[in-house]
Structures are given as structure tokens and as C-alpha cells.
Design a protein around this motif. Sequence first.
Motif, PDB file in Angstrom:
ATOM      1  N   UNK A 120       0.848  -1.199   0.000  1.00  0.00           N
ATOM      2  CA  UNK A 120       0.000   0.000   0.000  1.00  0.00           C
ATOM      3  C   UNK A 120       0.885   1.250   0.000  1.00  0.00           C
ATOM      4  N   UNK A 121       1.911   1.241   0.829  1.00  0.00           N
ATOM      5  CA  UNK A 121       2.859   2.358   0.902  1.00  0.00           C
ATOM      6  C   UNK A 121       3.546   2.561  -0.456  1.00  0.00           C
ATOM      7  N   UNK A 122       3.936   1.461  -1.114  1.00  0.00           N
ATOM      8  CA  UNK A 122       4.603   1.545  -2.417  1.00  0.00           C
ATOM      9  C   UNK A 122       3.714   2.232  -3.438  1.00  0.00           C
ATOM     10  N   UNK A 123       2.430   1.925  -3.399  1.00  0.00           N
ATOM     11  CA  UNK A 123       1.486   2.512  -4.348  1.00  0.00           C
ATOM     12  C   UNK A 123       1.147   3.955  -3.963  1.00  0.00           C
ATOM     13  N   UNK A 124       0.717   4.147  -2.719  1.00  0.00           N
ATOM     14  CA  UNK A 124       0.168   5.446  -2.326  1.00  0.00           C
ATOM     15  C   UNK A 124       1.227   6.504  -2.042  1.00  0.00           C
ATOM     16  N   UNK A 125       2.299   6.143  -1.368  1.00  0.00           N
ATOM     17  CA  UNK A 125       3.306   7.138  -0.996  1.00  0.00           C
ATOM     18  C   UNK A 125       4.420   7.265  -2.035  1.00  0.00           C
ATOM     19  N   UNK A 126       4.745   6.152  -2.710  1.00  0.00           N
ATOM     20  CA  UNK A 126       5.880   6.170  -3.631  1.00  0.00           C
ATOM     21  C   UNK A 126       5.466   6.166  -5.098  1.00  0.00           C
ATOM     22  N   UNK A 127       4.193   5.851  -5.366  1.00  0.00           N
ATOM     23  CA  UNK A 127       3.706   5.842  -6.734  1.00  0.00           C
ATOM     24  C   UNK A 127       4.270   4.725  -7.607  1.00  0.00           C
ATOM     25  N   UNK A 128       4.713   3.645  -6.994  1.00  0.00           N
ATOM     26  CA  UNK A 128       5.258   2.528  -7.770  1.00  0.00           C
ATOM     27  C   UNK A 128       4.136   1.796  -8.497  1.00  0.00           C
ATOM     28  N   UNK A 129       4.427   1.336  -9.685  1.00  0.00           N
ATOM     29  CA  UNK A 129       3.445   0.619 -10.490  1.00  0.00           C
ATOM     30  C   UNK A 129       3.521  -0.886 -10.306  1.00  0.00           C
ATOM     31  N   UNK A 130       4.696  -1.380  -9.905  1.00  0.00           N
ATOM     32  CA  UNK A 130       4.833  -2.816  -9.662  1.00  0.00           C
ATOM     33  C   UNK A 130       5.946  -3.047  -8.662  1.00  0.00           C
ATOM     34  N   UNK A 131       5.828  -4.170  -7.967  1.00  0.00           N
ATOM     35  CA  UNK A 131       6.825  -4.582  -6.978  1.00  0.00           C
ATOM     36  C   UNK A 131       7.052  -6.081  -7.182  1.00  0.00           C
ATOM     37  N   UNK A 132       8.276  -6.497  -6.978  1.00  0.00           N
ATOM     38  CA  UNK A 132       8.634  -7.911  -7.108  1.00  0.00           C
ATOM     39  C   UNK A 132       8.962  -8.500  -5.744  1.00  0.00           C
ATOM     40  N   UNK A 133       8.949  -9.813  -5.694  1.00  0.00           N
ATOM     41  CA  UNK A 133       9.472 -10.563  -4.548  1.00  0.00           C
ATOM     42  C   UNK A 133      10.080 -11.827  -5.123  1.00  0.00           C
ATOM     43  N   UNK A 134      11.133 -12.300  -4.503  1.00  0.00           N
ATOM     44  CA  UNK A 134      11.764 -13.527  -4.966  1.00  0.00           C
ATOM     45  C   UNK A 134      12.441 -14.216  -3.802  1.00  0.00           C
ATOM     46  N   UNK A 135      12.614 -15.510  -3.956  1.00  0.00           N
ATOM     47  CA  UNK A 135      13.270 -16.308  -2.937  1.00  0.00           C
ATOM     48  C   UNK A 135      13.781 -17.582  -3.571  1.00  0.00           C
ATOM     49  N   UNK A 136      14.657 -18.273  -2.850  1.00  0.00           N
ATOM     50  CA  UNK A 136      15.133 -19.568  -3.310  1.00  0.00           C
ATOM     51  C   UNK A 136      13.936 -20.506  -3.477  1.00  0.00           C
ATOM     52  N   UNK A 137      13.970 -21.301  -4.507  1.00  0.00           N
ATOM     53  CA  UNK A 137      12.854 -22.179  -4.854  1.00  0.00           C
ATOM     54  C   UNK A 137      12.337 -23.014  -3.681  1.00  0.00           C
ATOM     55  N   UNK A 138      13.195 -23.573  -2.818  1.00  0.00           N
ATOM     56  CA  UNK A 138      12.648 -24.388  -1.722  1.00  0.00           C
ATOM     57  C   UNK A 138      11.980 -23.605  -0.582  1.00  0.00           C
ATOM     58  N   UNK A 139      12.042 -22.283  -0.598  1.00  0.00           N
ATOM     59  CA  UNK A 139      11.503 -21.481   0.500  1.00  0.00           C
ATOM     60  C   UNK A 139       9.985 -21.301   0.332  1.00  0.00           C
ATOM     61  N   UNK A 140       9.250 -22.342   0.697  1.00  0.00           N
ATOM     62  CA  UNK A 140       7.798 -22.314   0.524  1.00  0.00           C
ATOM     63  C   UNK A 140       7.115 -21.369   1.512  1.00  0.00           C
ATOM     64  N   UNK A 141       7.711 -21.127   2.687  1.00  0.00           N
ATOM     65  CA  UNK A 141       7.091 -20.198   3.653  1.00  0.00           C
ATOM     66  C   UNK A 141       7.001 -18.793   3.065  1.00  0.00           C
ATOM     67  N   UNK A 142       8.094 -18.320   2.477  1.00  0.00           N
ATOM     68  CA  UNK A 142       8.056 -16.978   1.889  1.00  0.00           C
ATOM     69  C   UNK A 142       7.150 -16.936   0.671  1.00  0.00           C
ATOM     70  N   UNK A 143       7.126 -17.998  -0.112  1.00  0.00           N
ATOM     71  CA  UNK A 143       6.219 -18.030  -1.261  1.00  0.00           C
ATOM     72  C   UNK A 143       4.764 -17.949  -0.812  1.00  0.00           C
ATOM     73  N   UNK A 144       4.447 -18.555   0.313  1.00  0.00           N
ATOM     74  CA  UNK A 144       3.084 -18.485   0.854  1.00  0.00           C
ATOM     75  C   UNK A 144       2.740 -17.042   1.213  1.00  0.00           C
ATOM     76  N   UNK A 145       3.688 -16.314   1.816  1.00  0.00           N
ATOM     77  CA  UNK A 145       3.453 -14.900   2.125  1.00  0.00           C
ATOM     78  C   UNK A 145       3.221 -14.121   0.838  1.00  0.00           C
TER      79      UNK A 145
END
Length: 182
Positions: A120-145
Amino acid sequence: METKIHIATPRLLLREWEEEDVAPFTRMNADPRVMEYFPALLSPDETRQLYDRIRHEFAECGFGMFAVQRAAEGDFIGFVGLHRIGFDADFTPGVEVGWRLSPAVWGRGYATEAAAACLVHAREALGLERVYAFTALPNVRSQRVMRKIGMERVGEFDHPSLPPAHPLARHVLYEKRLAASE
């Protein structure tokens, strides 16, 4: 001097870093559970360097990884925030949302709550159009987030900072397109 709170959620405060955060941050970065999907544990010196880089990114960009504390307890539990992606790939330049929390608070939805607020902050305060996230393939906990905060899996890539044969080299990439503010 009072610490500046940037984002408040129902249970968390995303705030500026304080010198008192360094000791618990050092313990967290030396914990094999926390660093399971990173190439190595961080030494106290490496944690101090990371702390300095985070503070520098805030000064330079106006955003970065916030120190996170539980509002009721007042304890530092890790970081969540936005970070300029620091390597070349077909999706860079760009900004990622990321998190690293103490295992003592895992499973309580804090990463999801804080990361959603950062989007929300990225969109409203910073005006970003897209954000990425990435992690090592076996990290299913972060992928769930990533999925819980509405991100879409858009591919995989080999992290350029790791040798191709490294067990953590293959990463999954998620993307969130942010609607314009109204």
C-alpha cells in the motif's frame, strides 16, 4: 529523539532503525533457521554493514527495509520493507518487497501484515506501479506470504550472485502490479 514510525498496522510498527536494533538483528542473522535460504549466516560485522546499507538506502531513496516491532510488546522482531533490486535480470531495475523475521514470531501472520502494508505504501506514498518478490525455490514459507499479499508467480531465474550449481541458485519470482491511487 523519538523514533519515526512510517507505517502502523493493527499489531506492528514499521519504523526507522535504532542503534538498539543491532544486537537482536545480529542474533537473528546468525540463526541458521532465519538464514536457511541464504548462502551463509552473517557475522556481526556483516550485520553492521547490512544495517548501514539499509540506513543509506532510506537516505538515498526515501524507502528501504523498515525495522519492525510489535506495537503492544515494543520488541524488535526483524525487518520488512522495500528495496532496490541490486543485480541485473530481465525484470530489473525494480523494487522488491522483502522480510526477515525472528523465528520466535513465525506463524503469526506478521510478515503478511507488514508486507501488505508496504505494498500500500509503495502505491500510495511512492507511486510505484509494480513490486517484485523472490526467494530460493525451496523457500515455501516466503512463497506463501507472497501469495497471501496478492502477488502472482511470474517465473523462475538463477540468482546471479550464486554459482549455477549452488543449491539455492534457482529462485522463484513473484510480481504485484499496483493499481494507481484514486
